[in-house]
Write a protein that holds these residues in place. Sequence first.
Motif, PDB file in Angstrom:
ATOM      1  N   ASN A 212       9.615 113.207 -10.001  1.00 13.78           N
ATOM      2  CA  ASN A 212       9.960 113.497 -11.387  1.00 13.78           C
ATOM      3  C   ASN A 212       8.696 113.705 -12.226  1.00 13.78           C
ATOM      4  O   ASN A 212       7.798 112.873 -12.231  1.00 13.78           O
ATOM      5  CB  ASN A 212      10.776 112.351 -11.982  1.00 13.78           C
ATOM      6  CG  ASN A 212      11.279 112.657 -13.366  1.00 13.78           C
ATOM      7  OD1 ASN A 212      11.714 113.772 -13.654  1.00 13.78           O
ATOM      8  ND2 ASN A 212      11.221 111.683 -14.262  1.00 13.78           N
TER       9      ASN A 212
ATOM     10  N   SER B 173      12.054 113.775 -18.318  1.00 12.18           N
ATOM     11  CA  SER B 173      11.752 114.597 -17.168  1.00 12.18           C
ATOM     12  C   SER B 173      10.954 115.791 -17.685  1.00 12.18           C
ATOM     13  O   SER B 173      10.347 115.707 -18.764  1.00 12.18           O
ATOM     14  CB  SER B 173      13.035 115.015 -16.448  1.00 12.18           C
ATOM     15  OG  SER B 173      12.760 115.549 -15.162  1.00 12.18           O
TER      16      SER B 173
ATOM     17  N   TYR C 140      20.399 116.465 -17.249  1.00  8.24           N
ATOM     18  CA  TYR C 140      19.163 116.139 -16.542  1.00  8.24           C
ATOM     19  C   TYR C 140      18.699 114.761 -16.996  1.00  8.24           C
ATOM     20  O   TYR C 140      19.149 114.235 -18.016  1.00  8.24           O
ATOM     21  CB  TYR C 140      18.074 117.185 -16.805  1.00  8.24           C
ATOM     22  CG  TYR C 140      17.847 117.528 -18.258  1.00  8.24           C
ATOM     23  CD1 TYR C 140      16.997 116.764 -19.054  1.00  8.24           C
ATOM     24  CD2 TYR C 140      18.490 118.621 -18.836  1.00  8.24           C
ATOM     25  CE1 TYR C 140      16.792 117.075 -20.389  1.00  8.24           C
ATOM     26  CE2 TYR C 140      18.297 118.941 -20.167  1.00  8.24           C
ATOM     27  CZ  TYR C 140      17.446 118.172 -20.937  1.00  8.24           C
ATOM     28  OH  TYR C 140      17.251 118.486 -22.266  1.00  8.24           O
TER      29      TYR C 140
ATOM     30  N   VAL D  96      16.210 107.693 -17.955  1.00  5.94           N
ATOM     31  CA  VAL D  96      15.778 107.142 -16.675  1.00  5.94           C
ATOM     32  C   VAL D  96      15.960 105.631 -16.706  1.00  5.94           C
ATOM     33  O   VAL D  96      16.119 105.028 -17.772  1.00  5.94           O
ATOM     34  CB  VAL D  96      14.306 107.504 -16.376  1.00  5.94           C
ATOM     35  CG1 VAL D  96      14.150 108.999 -16.183  1.00  5.94           C
ATOM     36  CG2 VAL D  96      13.379 106.997 -17.479  1.00  5.94           C
TER      37      VAL D  96
ATOM     38  N   CYS E 162      14.916 116.151 -10.603  1.00  4.86           N
ATOM     39  CA  CYS E 162      13.496 116.456 -10.434  1.00  4.86           C
ATOM     40  C   CYS E 162      12.851 115.363  -9.577  1.00  4.86           C
ATOM     41  O   CYS E 162      12.798 114.199  -9.984  1.00  4.86           O
ATOM     42  CB  CYS E 162      12.815 116.528 -11.798  1.00  4.86           C
ATOM     43  SG  CYS E 162      11.087 117.069 -11.756  1.00  4.86           S
ATOM     44  N   SER E 163      12.385 115.740  -8.380  1.00  2.00           N
ATOM     45  CA  SER E 163      11.835 114.744  -7.454  1.00  2.00           C
ATOM     46  C   SER E 163      10.687 115.352  -6.645  1.00  2.00           C
ATOM     47  O   SER E 163      10.920 116.300  -5.883  1.00  2.00           O
ATOM     48  CB  SER E 163      12.934 114.230  -6.514  1.00  2.00           C
ATOM     49  OG  SER E 163      12.442 113.243  -5.632  1.00  2.00           O
TER      50      SER E 163
ATOM     51  N   HIS F 191      15.323 108.450 -11.852  1.00  2.00           N
ATOM     52  CA  HIS F 191      16.640 108.994 -12.173  1.00  2.00           C
ATOM     53  C   HIS F 191      17.725 107.930 -12.001  1.00  2.00           C
ATOM     54  O   HIS F 191      17.769 107.240 -10.971  1.00  2.00           O
ATOM     55  CB  HIS F 191      16.984 110.158 -11.247  1.00  2.00           C
ATOM     56  CG  HIS F 191      16.305 111.451 -11.601  1.00  2.00           C
ATOM     57  ND1 HIS F 191      14.941 111.570 -11.743  1.00  2.00           N
ATOM     58  CD2 HIS F 191      16.819 112.690 -11.839  1.00  2.00           C
ATOM     59  CE1 HIS F 191      14.637 112.821 -12.043  1.00  2.00           C
ATOM     60  NE2 HIS F 191      15.755 113.532 -12.105  1.00  2.00           N
TER      61      HIS F 191
END
Length: 352
Positions: free
Chosen positions: A156, A108, A104, A128, A153-154, A134
Amino acid sequence: MTVRLRPEIAAVPPYQQGRPAPQGGYKLSSNENPFPPLPAVVEAVKREAERVNRYPRPGAPDLRAALAAELSVDVERVLIGDGSASLLQQLIHAVAGPGDEVIYAWRSFDAYPLFVRMGGATPIEVPVDADHAHDLDAMADAITERTRAVIVCSPNNPTGTIVDREALDAFIARVPADVLIMLDEAYIEFVREQTVDGIALQRAHDNLVVLRTFSKAHGLAGLRVGYAVGDPAVLRGADMAGVPLSQTALASAAAIAALEHVGETFARIEALADQRDALWQRLVDAGVAVPRPYGNFFWIPSSPGQEDAIHDILDANRIVAKVFTDGTRISVGEPAADEHILAAATAIQALQ
């Protein structure tokens, strides 16, 4: 002699929930919807409360059917859980264990490493990029034979950035078909410039699961209800990793009522998005280095070792927010809090 815990459990720091607000202050630490529940939601909960002596129906079938109709998917492709975070944990435990890896972005959602380690797997954190978004190419490069899942994750949490459709398509094409992709869209309703249709993408990729929640935009944080959309076989595995009958009838009734009055909810979301965008512009004009927010929160970057000073700044401005070693996440709250956010963010920026 004390009971021996698994090393993975003993080594994992507990998840830190957002702090409550002091008297007369503003709680901006948990990305909650500041609006009270819709009247229809309150009435639905009251009606269901008369039956709490009975167990809920397994799997929340009425809510599953309502969501399937809303999203135009087969009901077998919907799984209900205690918030999207709970479902994400179940998915991780269904596919990853000791010796496996889960990738990941970092930073995040800070529960990701907890979920991965609790199952005995190894978290692989990919930094990131310079824009706090990302780095999907780097995440794809990090995939190995031990990779069992990746999380995107969006928007994020906590940096507020989103992924681009073209970049996400290229990323998915590089992920092996037997590796699970979890698209965490807990804040998707706040995105005005939609570039990614997670549900449409899921129809094309059986190894993709989309996770959403009623906690944020729908304002049901206190009831903990979320859902996943994915391949039925994958969802069955996640369901087996969960606790039976954990989805309460109160939560299901509230979520159904929220869906039936979604127009009222989205009117509130528009108001919050207007407030967010206006305040972001004021922050930028004040010289605060804030990434453009697509959720209902702001990310104020900082440096390690400044946490105590930041808490002092927040306290002085009657705000509680989520403070990390590399930044502070401040939720969009009551409009009256905006001046306090602007003053606090400007003071945090001055520490740099």
